[in-house]
Motif scaffolding. Structure first.
Motif, PDB file in Angstrom:
ATOM      1  N   MET A   1      -0.829 -27.170  20.017  1.00 32.51           N
ATOM      2  CA  MET A   1      -1.841 -27.896  19.294  1.00 32.51           C
ATOM      3  C   MET A   1      -1.804 -26.293  17.304  1.00 32.51           C
ATOM      4  N   ARG A   2      -2.250 -26.993  16.149  1.00 31.57           N
ATOM      5  CA  ARG A   2      -1.610 -26.605  15.086  1.00 31.57           C
ATOM      6  C   ARG A   2      -3.764 -26.072  14.594  1.00 31.57           C
ATOM      7  N   ILE A   3      -3.392 -24.934  14.666  1.00 31.55           N
ATOM      8  CA  ILE A   3      -5.172 -24.299  14.500  1.00 31.55           C
ATOM      9  C   ILE A   3      -5.320 -23.939  13.318  1.00 31.55           C
ATOM     10  N   GLY A   4      -6.204 -24.196  12.184  1.00 32.43           N
ATOM     11  CA  GLY A   4      -5.919 -23.297  11.259  1.00 32.43           C
ATOM     12  C   GLY A   4      -7.612 -22.813  11.373  1.00 32.43           C
ATOM     13  N   PHE A   5      -6.929 -21.285  10.558  1.00 35.49           N
ATOM     14  CA  PHE A   5      -8.341 -20.486  10.194  1.00 35.49           C
ATOM     15  C   PHE A   5      -8.677 -20.259   8.786  1.00 35.49           C
ATOM     16  N   VAL A   6      -9.506 -20.078   8.539  1.00 34.67           N
ATOM     17  CA  VAL A   6     -10.373 -19.631   7.267  1.00 34.67           C
ATOM     18  C   VAL A   6     -11.500 -18.413   7.117  1.00 34.67           C
ATOM     19  N   ILE A   7     -10.809 -17.717   6.115  1.00 30.74           N
ATOM     20  CA  ILE A   7     -11.324 -16.191   6.372  1.00 30.74           C
ATOM     21  C   ILE A   7     -11.582 -16.069   3.910  1.00 30.74           C
ATOM     22  N   PHE A   8     -12.784 -16.248   3.753  1.00 34.55           N
ATOM     23  CA  PHE A   8     -12.547 -15.798   2.573  1.00 34.55           C
ATOM     24  C   PHE A   8     -11.881 -13.579   2.099  1.00 34.55           C
ATOM     25  N   LYS A   9     -12.373 -13.087   2.788  1.00 35.15           N
ATOM     26  CA  LYS A   9     -11.668 -11.681   2.335  1.00 35.15           C
ATOM     27  C   LYS A   9     -11.128 -11.155   4.024  1.00 35.15           C
ATOM     28  N   TYR A  10      -9.778 -11.058   4.125  1.00 36.27           N
ATOM     29  CA  TYR A  10      -9.658 -10.160   5.321  1.00 36.27           C
ATOM     30  C   TYR A  10      -9.733  -8.825   5.390  1.00 36.27           C
ATOM     31  N   PHE A  11     -10.671  -8.124   5.843  1.00 39.21           N
ATOM     32  CA  PHE A  11      -9.974  -6.745   5.508  1.00 39.21           C
ATOM     33  C   PHE A  11     -10.076  -5.681   7.330  1.00 39.21           C
ATOM     34  N   PRO A  12      -9.189  -4.768   7.285  1.00 41.13           N
ATOM     35  CA  PRO A  12      -9.373  -4.518   8.813  1.00 41.13           C
ATOM     36  C   PRO A  12      -9.936  -4.230   9.991  1.00 41.13           C
ATOM     37  N   HIS A  13     -11.276  -3.684   8.925  1.00 38.53           N
ATOM     38  CA  HIS A  13     -12.556  -3.252   9.889  1.00 38.53           C
ATOM     39  C   HIS A  13     -13.499  -4.102   9.783  1.00 38.53           C
ATOM     40  N   GLY A  14     -13.632  -5.267   9.290  1.00 40.25           N
ATOM     41  CA  GLY A  14     -14.904  -6.079   9.200  1.00 40.25           C
ATOM     42  C   GLY A  14     -14.628  -6.836  10.594  1.00 40.25           C
ATOM     43  N   GLY A  15     -16.023  -6.420  10.947  1.00 32.55           N
ATOM     44  CA  GLY A  15     -16.641  -7.601  12.343  1.00 32.55           C
ATOM     45  C   GLY A  15     -15.613  -8.450  12.850  1.00 32.55           C
ATOM     46  N   VAL A  16     -16.077  -9.813  11.615  1.00 32.91           N
ATOM     47  CA  VAL A  16     -15.383 -10.964  11.573  1.00 32.91           C
ATOM     48  C   VAL A  16     -13.659 -11.004  10.936  1.00 32.91           C
ATOM     49  N   ALA A  17     -13.317 -10.101  10.923  1.00 33.71           N
ATOM     50  CA  ALA A  17     -11.491 -10.076  10.704  1.00 33.71           C
ATOM     51  C   ALA A  17     -10.943  -9.689  12.134  1.00 33.71           C
ATOM     52  N   ARG A  18     -11.648  -8.974  12.693  1.00 29.57           N
ATOM     53  CA  ARG A  18     -11.379  -8.375  13.990  1.00 29.57           C
ATOM     54  C   ARG A  18     -11.909  -9.382  14.676  1.00 29.57           C
ATOM     55  N   ASP A  19     -12.703 -10.067  14.767  1.00 33.24           N
ATOM     56  CA  ASP A  19     -12.814 -11.256  16.169  1.00 33.24           C
ATOM     57  C   ASP A  19     -12.024 -11.930  15.511  1.00 33.24           C
ATOM     58  N   LEU A  20     -11.439 -12.210  14.417  1.00 42.79           N
ATOM     59  CA  LEU A  20     -10.401 -13.557  13.913  1.00 42.79           C
ATOM     60  C   LEU A  20      -8.613 -13.485  15.003  1.00 42.79           C
ATOM     61  N   ASN A  21      -8.927 -11.987  14.769  1.00 49.15           N
ATOM     62  CA  ASN A  21      -7.811 -11.407  15.042  1.00 49.15           C
ATOM     63  C   ASN A  21      -7.335 -11.813  16.566  1.00 49.15           C
ATOM     64  N   LYS A  22      -8.530 -11.217  17.696  1.00 46.43           N
ATOM     65  CA  LYS A  22      -8.837 -11.573  18.583  1.00 46.43           C
ATOM     66  C   LYS A  22      -8.047 -12.781  18.865  1.00 46.43           C
ATOM     67  N   ILE A  23      -9.119 -13.796  17.838  1.00 44.30           N
ATOM     68  CA  ILE A  23      -8.974 -15.802  18.194  1.00 44.30           C
ATOM     69  C   ILE A  23      -7.597 -16.245  18.321  1.00 44.30           C
ATOM     70  N   ALA A  24      -7.234 -15.673  17.094  1.00 44.10           N
ATOM     71  CA  ALA A  24      -5.961 -15.863  17.142  1.00 44.10           C
ATOM     72  C   ALA A  24      -4.614 -14.823  17.376  1.00 44.10           C
ATOM     73  N   ALA A  25      -5.261 -14.015  17.847  1.00 41.87           N
ATOM     74  CA  ALA A  25      -3.950 -13.292  19.030  1.00 41.87           C
ATOM     75  C   ALA A  25      -3.691 -14.262  20.602  1.00 41.87           C
ATOM     76  N   ARG A  26      -4.882 -15.038  21.114  1.00 40.77           N
ATOM     77  CA  ARG A  26      -5.361 -15.625  21.944  1.00 40.77           C
ATOM     78  C   ARG A  26      -4.231 -17.445  22.117  1.00 40.77           C
ATOM     79  N   SER A  27      -5.247 -17.648  21.054  1.00 43.06           N
ATOM     80  CA  SER A  27      -4.561 -19.041  20.299  1.00 43.06           C
ATOM     81  C   SER A  27      -2.486 -18.893  20.390  1.00 43.06           C
ATOM     82  N   LEU A  28      -2.571 -18.157  20.003  1.00 44.94           N
ATOM     83  CA  LEU A  28      -0.909 -17.291  20.509  1.00 44.94           C
ATOM     84  C   LEU A  28      -0.016 -17.277  22.057  1.00 44.94           C
ATOM     85  N   GLU A  29      -1.447 -16.527  22.463  1.00 40.61           N
ATOM     86  CA  GLU A  29      -0.985 -16.873  23.644  1.00 40.61           C
ATOM     87  C   GLU A  29      -0.466 -17.954  24.420  1.00 40.61           C
TER      88      GLU A  29
END
Length: 698
Positions: free
Chosen positions: A1-29
């Protein structure tokens, strides 16, 4: 499945950005292709993911966001994906990760009315409405139950569009070693006897850094000199540095910026604080707790209940008062409970659910991407009364359906109880001069809405044409439509509160219609007893009652001994004070409350017309009067139950042992399993089939 994630601003210490990283990594797995859209990007890019940067110009952030949304839509049109997941609110999403709190709620409660006239307000309100309006199609990955309730209250978002997620804490936060603590404290220049107070999180205004600085300034002198505040997070710190100088705490507050060594900082900390003005979850609270750092939070943080339940720190109530927070901060740093708070927090680390957010989120995305959205099960009740035995089955069965992955919606004309917080309740707006007219219009309204929302299955308390199952007709011969035995309040305190003495023998009836439950039969039996026996008898009746029966109580000299309540006394309170539960029905019927009384350890007085009387015989937990009914037998039984305490105790003990068999609490689960099976048999077009053969069988 192809999943497109959308975020306005990505910075590594933001809570939403960290959650995006976790979900994206699990999706790739899981083998999915991942594309991430962003206006700007700071930090490393997730390995294996395609990152599409679409910078957008504009003097105002809302202008840039609007242009960015248009560019994302154009790119997706040229290179489509199977599922569009937004980490921020915007039009065109299939799924929204609800990492932000409700904008409209804040605009109404925290801003002057003139703010709602600005272009900025109109932009954010429109973007939020595109996700949460009742007519929108986006599904919501919900991480904060209080925020879910606010969205539903403002937008009327159907509950089946929300998919609750557990927390997603990084495991490396738990149980840091003593060597890491020593090394980090040395690197920070913290003395052996200093106390490190940690403020962790980007967004200093929203997370209440000013409150922490004021609390630091208000500490008693003997405590303040040893406290060092470390502020960790990406934000503009200048105004808070100036505030620290004005408060005279600049030499005790250090601003470290965004850091990647959060586990080491937690190891160095002695306490943490997050007195947020508005906080959807508060991931830092759980991170601090599982690291063994006593934590202070405000009650409006989404994860504050975890701290409260685990007893891992202090939760300051809202509305916020600075003086109360100052006192709580001093207690956090000085209380002898600090060791217990730390141990309780470390124990919380063993709860695997607090790490499960990413896995559950990807599972939901896979279901939605495969067209496996959960079926909607509708429960229909014209008048919900907590004392109607048939209504007793509704909420446990609905909860069992939710546990099995089904979406649940409840339709009601009247709801005589606190509304459920974890299910969607639709109050049907109909009117009519008579009860029959209102009921008919209610049924027509519900039938039309069931077709509109394409409900997979409909369960009604009373028979109605649009329902697949009438619950009142299907109450089983072996009842127990409940998930667990009834939870009772303290017996002695409840008896005192309701005015009952130690020698009073309380008979309890509970029914939507007390006349049908044999209220008059009990009164007559009590009235025929000798005065010394009758004087000890008390009747507590929950339900509706014709006025003429109050006249009967007066005529029998029982007015002072009889109390009738439809709403002010709960069933749990009534059972807590009862010695005997009564149902002397005139005609055959079922009463699920009788099983609750047995399981709670109460003797039962009933008759053969009640279906559950077979349980009473099986358990030897009460008196079952034969059919046809004889009033003399009832009078004799009431007298014996009043006079013979040993008899009541024996029957109560038998009932409690009978009800303790957990297998007797599974009827809701059985029914939910059958409903799920019927939902899976729907036609390809998704329309409901009529399955009237579903039955509760033990």
């Amino acid at each position: 499945m192809r999943i497109g994630f959308v975020i306005f601003k990505y910075f590594p210490h933001g809570g939403v950005a960290r959650d995006l990283n976790k979900i994206a990594a699990r999706s790739l797995e899981r083998g999915h292709a991942v594309r991430i859209y962003a206006m700007s990007w700071s930090g490393e890019r997730p390995p294996g993911a395609e990152v599409v940067l679409l910078p957008s110009r504009g003097l105002r952030s809302h202008v840039r966001q609007r242009r960015f949304a248009r560019r994302v839509a154009a790119h997706l049109e040229a290179a489509p994906v199977d599922l569009v997941v937004g980490m921020n609110k915007m039009p065109g999403l299939d799924v929204y990760y609800a990492g932000d709190s409700c904008f409209e709620d804040k605009a109404r409660s925290q801003r002057p009315w003139a703010y709602r006239l600005t272009p900025r307000y109109r932009h954010y309100a429109r973007f939020e409405d595109a996700v949460f309006s009742a007519a929108a199609r986006a599904r919501i990955l919900a991480i904060s139950p209080p925020q879910t309730a606010r969205y539903q209250a403002i937008y009327g978002t159907p509950a089946h569009r929300f998919h609750p997620l557990p927390p997603g804490i990084e495991r490396d936060r738990a149980s840091p070693s003593a060597s890491i603590r020593k090394t980090m404290r040395t690197a920070l220049g913290v003395g052996e006897h200093d106390q490190v107070l940690l403020f962790l999180g980007s967004g200093f205004v929203k997370k209440g850094l000013d409150r922490v600085l004021r609390g630091l300034a208000a500490l008693p002198a003997e405590v303040a000199e040893s406290v060092r505040l470390l502020v960790v997070g990406n934000d503009k710190a200048h105004r808070f540095e100036r505030l620290a100088k004005r408060l005279g705490v600049a030499d005790r507050a250090r601003f470290l910026g965004g850091r990647d060594d959060v586990p080491a900082l937690l190891a160095a900390a002695d306490a943490s604080a997050l007195p947020a003005y508005d906080e959807n979850t508060g991931t830092a609270l759980l991170e601090s707790a599982i690291a063994g750092v006593p934590t202070l939070a405000t009650a409006n943080c989404g994860y504050a209940p975890y701290i409260e339940r685990a007893e891992a720190g202090i939760v300051t109530p809202v509305p916020f008062e600075q003086a109360r927070f100052d006192a709580d901060l001093a207690r956090l740093l000085c209380s002898p409970q600090r060791g217990a708070w730390a141990r309780n927090g470390r124990a919380l680390a063993a709860d695997q659910s607090i790490y499960a957010m990413a896995g559950r989120a990807v599972a939901v995305l896979e279901e939605l991407g495969a067209g496996l959205a959960p079926p909607l099960v509708a429960f229909c009740v014209f008048r919900f009364s907590p004392i109607d035995p048939a209504c007793r089955a509704l909420l446990p069965t609905a909860a069992a359906c939710r546990e099995r992955g089904m979406a649940v919606r409840i339709y009601a004309y009247a709801w005589q109880d606190a509304p459920p917080t974890d299910m969607e309740l639709v109050r049907v707006p109909v009117a009519g001069t008579t009860e029959a007219a209102r009921r008919q219009r209610w049924q027509a309204w519900v039938a039309a809405d069931l077709r509109r929302v394409r409900a997979a299955f409909a369960v009604a308390i009373d028979a109605m044409p649009a329902a697949d199952l009438c619950l009142r007709d299907q109450l089983p011969a072996r009842p127990g439509v409940q998930a667990a035995p009834l939870r009772l309040p303290g017996r002695d305190a409840t008896r005192r509160a309701l005015g009952y003495g130690d020698q009073d023998v309380v008979f309890v009836l509970a029914a939507g219609d007390l006349v049908a439950a044999g209220f008059e039969r009990l009164l007559v039996a009590l009235g025929r007893l000798p005065e010394p026996v009758r004087a000890r008898g008390r009747v507590l009746a929950l339900g509706r009652l014709d006025r003429r029966f109050h006249a009967i109580a007066r005529a029998l000299g029982l007015r002072a001994q009889v109390r009738v309540s439809e709403t002010s006394v709960t069933f749990a309170d009534a059972i807590a004070v009862a010695e005997v539960f009564v149902d002397l029905a005139y005609r055959p019927r079922s009463n699920g409350w009788l099983f609750d009384a047995l399981a709670a350890g109460r003797a039962v007085l009933t008759c053969a017309a009640v279906a559950e009387s077979a349980l009473v015989r099986d358990a030897d937990a009460g008196v079952v009067l034969a059919a046809p009914f004889r009033q003399a037998d009832c009078t004799r039984a009431v007298g014996q139950l009043i006079e013979q305490a040993a008899l009541r105790q024996r029957l109560a003990g038998n009932g409690a042992r009978f009800g303790a068999d957990v297998s007797r609490h599974g009827a809701a689960a059985i029914l939910a399993d059958q409903i799920r099976r019927r939902c899976s048999e729907r036609g390809a077009d998704g329309t409901r089939a009529m399955h009237r053969d579903v039955a509760l069988s033990a």
